[in-house]
Enzyme design. Structure first.
Site, short mmCIF file in Angstrom:
data_model
loop_
_atom_site.label_atom_id
_atom_site.label_comp_id
_atom_site.label_asym_id
_atom_site.label_seq_id
_atom_site.Cartn_x
_atom_site.Cartn_y
_atom_site.Cartn_z
N HIS A 67 78.58 -26.61 -107.27
CA HIS A 67 78.69 -26.39 -105.82
C HIS A 67 79.86 -27.15 -105.20
O HIS A 67 80.10 -27.04 -103.99
CB HIS A 67 77.40 -26.79 -105.11
CG HIS A 67 76.20 -25.96 -105.48
ND1 HIS A 67 76.21 -24.58 -105.43
CD2 HIS A 67 74.97 -26.32 -105.93
CE1 HIS A 67 75.03 -24.13 -105.83
NE2 HIS A 67 74.27 -25.16 -106.13
N ASP A 88 72.96 -20.52 -113.55
CA ASP A 88 72.10 -21.35 -112.71
C ASP A 88 71.33 -20.48 -111.72
O ASP A 88 71.76 -19.36 -111.39
CB ASP A 88 72.97 -22.34 -111.95
CG ASP A 88 72.20 -23.43 -111.24
OD1 ASP A 88 72.05 -24.51 -111.83
OD2 ASP A 88 71.77 -23.21 -110.10
N HIS A 93 71.16 -20.98 -108.61
CA HIS A 93 71.98 -20.86 -107.42
C HIS A 93 73.40 -20.43 -107.78
O HIS A 93 73.93 -20.81 -108.83
CB HIS A 93 72.04 -22.21 -106.69
CG HIS A 93 70.71 -22.77 -106.34
ND1 HIS A 93 70.05 -23.69 -107.13
CD2 HIS A 93 69.90 -22.53 -105.28
CE1 HIS A 93 68.90 -24.01 -106.57
NE2 HIS A 93 68.78 -23.32 -105.46
N ASP A 146 67.18 -24.24 -113.69
CA ASP A 146 66.33 -24.07 -112.51
C ASP A 146 65.93 -22.62 -112.27
O ASP A 146 65.19 -22.33 -111.33
CB ASP A 146 66.98 -24.66 -111.26
CG ASP A 146 68.45 -24.34 -111.13
OD1 ASP A 146 69.00 -23.65 -112.01
OD2 ASP A 146 69.07 -24.78 -110.14
#
Length: 342
Positions: free
Chosen positions: A158, A193, A195, A282
């Site tokens: 990120h 991931d 996200h 995740d």
């Protein structure tokens, strides 16, 4: 397969973040390391300490202005009367094309996308050692290893060239890709991931030498909200070199693996010389974020499928938060990838 990790990566210990406006314990905890190390060892990996690689590999993907901020902001913040124990922004610019603030408070807003990346006195060194783990893994692959795993914590995908966010400070996957470019004409980054890897996308968005592919939960109602949509394809020379596959919430193994095959078509068409896998665990059905529903056996199948691309591969740890199966999910992925035989 070698796993690269330095004990300094545990020292970053964020206390809280805001979720839907409420203060919550920060889920990016040092204990993640112990579970991931156990998972790597169970897969038969050799744990190796990386070397100090200096700022060069990090500065290749991050601005000097931003790196100076990360290194010095905590000490500056502590001189503010009544300031919080950790650096947490309380203001953000609606545009970042004007003047640069001189104050610590203004710079925190400028360089931190959200409240999920608090900076403490240990953050800078932990982030550097995390990035150096990625550098060492990439250099191992350059030296002939078919694959290497970088246990990067804090994570990185990120983080933009000059912005932290979402628990991330230095973009380890981008650093690894840039190191691989020393010998590889083209590098692909595959982000699996939960996200979207918005920082990685941003760093390479205008470049045709690094293909960025992200498979993630649909951001229309999920972090990072403003990035990760299917119509984001790159810009300028990088147009057509960014590929996003948003998945419906709670998608299971079958849907994830089906979408993964679509990403492989794009990667093969790019014909890269090397691959970086931004590995988020995740997406697991029992992860605290609860966005997708991949199972532990599903991670083994994901690893096996990626290995069949037959590319020199750097696996960089991204998300995956505290749950009983975190280490098992890493073991499953690495075993599926062929850790014990590669």
């Amino acid at each position: 397969m070698k796993t690269f990790y330095a004990e300094e990566q545990k020292r970053h210990d964020p206390k809280a973040f805001l979720s839907s406006g409420a203060a919550q314990p920060n889920p990016e905890q040092p204990d993640r390391v112990e579970r991931l190390l156990a998972g790597a060892k169970a897969a038969g990996c050799e744990i190796v300490r990386p070397r100090n690689h200096g700022l060069g590999p990090v500065a290749a993907v991050h601005t000097p202005e931003y790196l100076d901020f990360l290194e010095h902001i905590y000490a500056r913040w502590q001189r503010i009367e009544g300031a919080s124990a950790e650096v947490i922004p309380n203001i953000h610019p609606i545009a970042r094309n004007g003047s640069y603030p001189a104050s610590a408070v203004g710079q925190a807003g400028y360089h931190m996308a959200d409240t999920a990346c608090p900076i403490s006195g240990e953050t800078w060194q932990s982030a550097l050692w995390s990035a150096w783990s990625a550098v060492e893994a990439a250099e191992a692959v350059i030296s002939g290893a078919s694959a290497a795993y970088a246990l990067c914590r804090p994570p990185g995908h990120h983080a933009f060239a000059d912005v932290a966010g979402g628990f991330c400070f230095i973009n380890n996957s981008a650093v690894a890709a840039q190191v691989l470019r020393r010998t590889a004409s083209r590098v692909a980054i595959l982000d699996v991931d939960l996200h979207h890897g918005n920082g990685t996308q941003g760093i390479f968005y205008a470049r045709p030498d690094v293909l960025t592919v992200s498979l993630h939960a649909d951001p229309v109602r999920f972090y990072p909200f403003f990035w990760g949509h299917a119509d984001e394809r790159g810009e300028g020379p990088g147009l057509g070199y960014n590929f996003n596959l948003p998945l419906p919430r709670k998608s299971t193994d079958a849907a994830f693996l089906e979408a993964l095959e679509v990403t492989f078509q794009r990667i093969r068409a790019f014909s890269p010389d090397a691959l970086v896998v931004a590995l988020g665990l995740d997406a697991f059905e029992g992860d605290p974020f609860g966005g997708l529903s991949v199972t532990t056996p599903g991670f083994a199948r994901i690893g096996e499928a990626i290995a069949k691309l037959g590319l020199p591969t750097v696996i960089v740890q991204e998300g995956g938060y505290l749950c009983d199966e975190l280490g098992d999910n890493l073991t499953a992925f690495l075993t599926g990838f062929g850790c014990t035989s590669r």
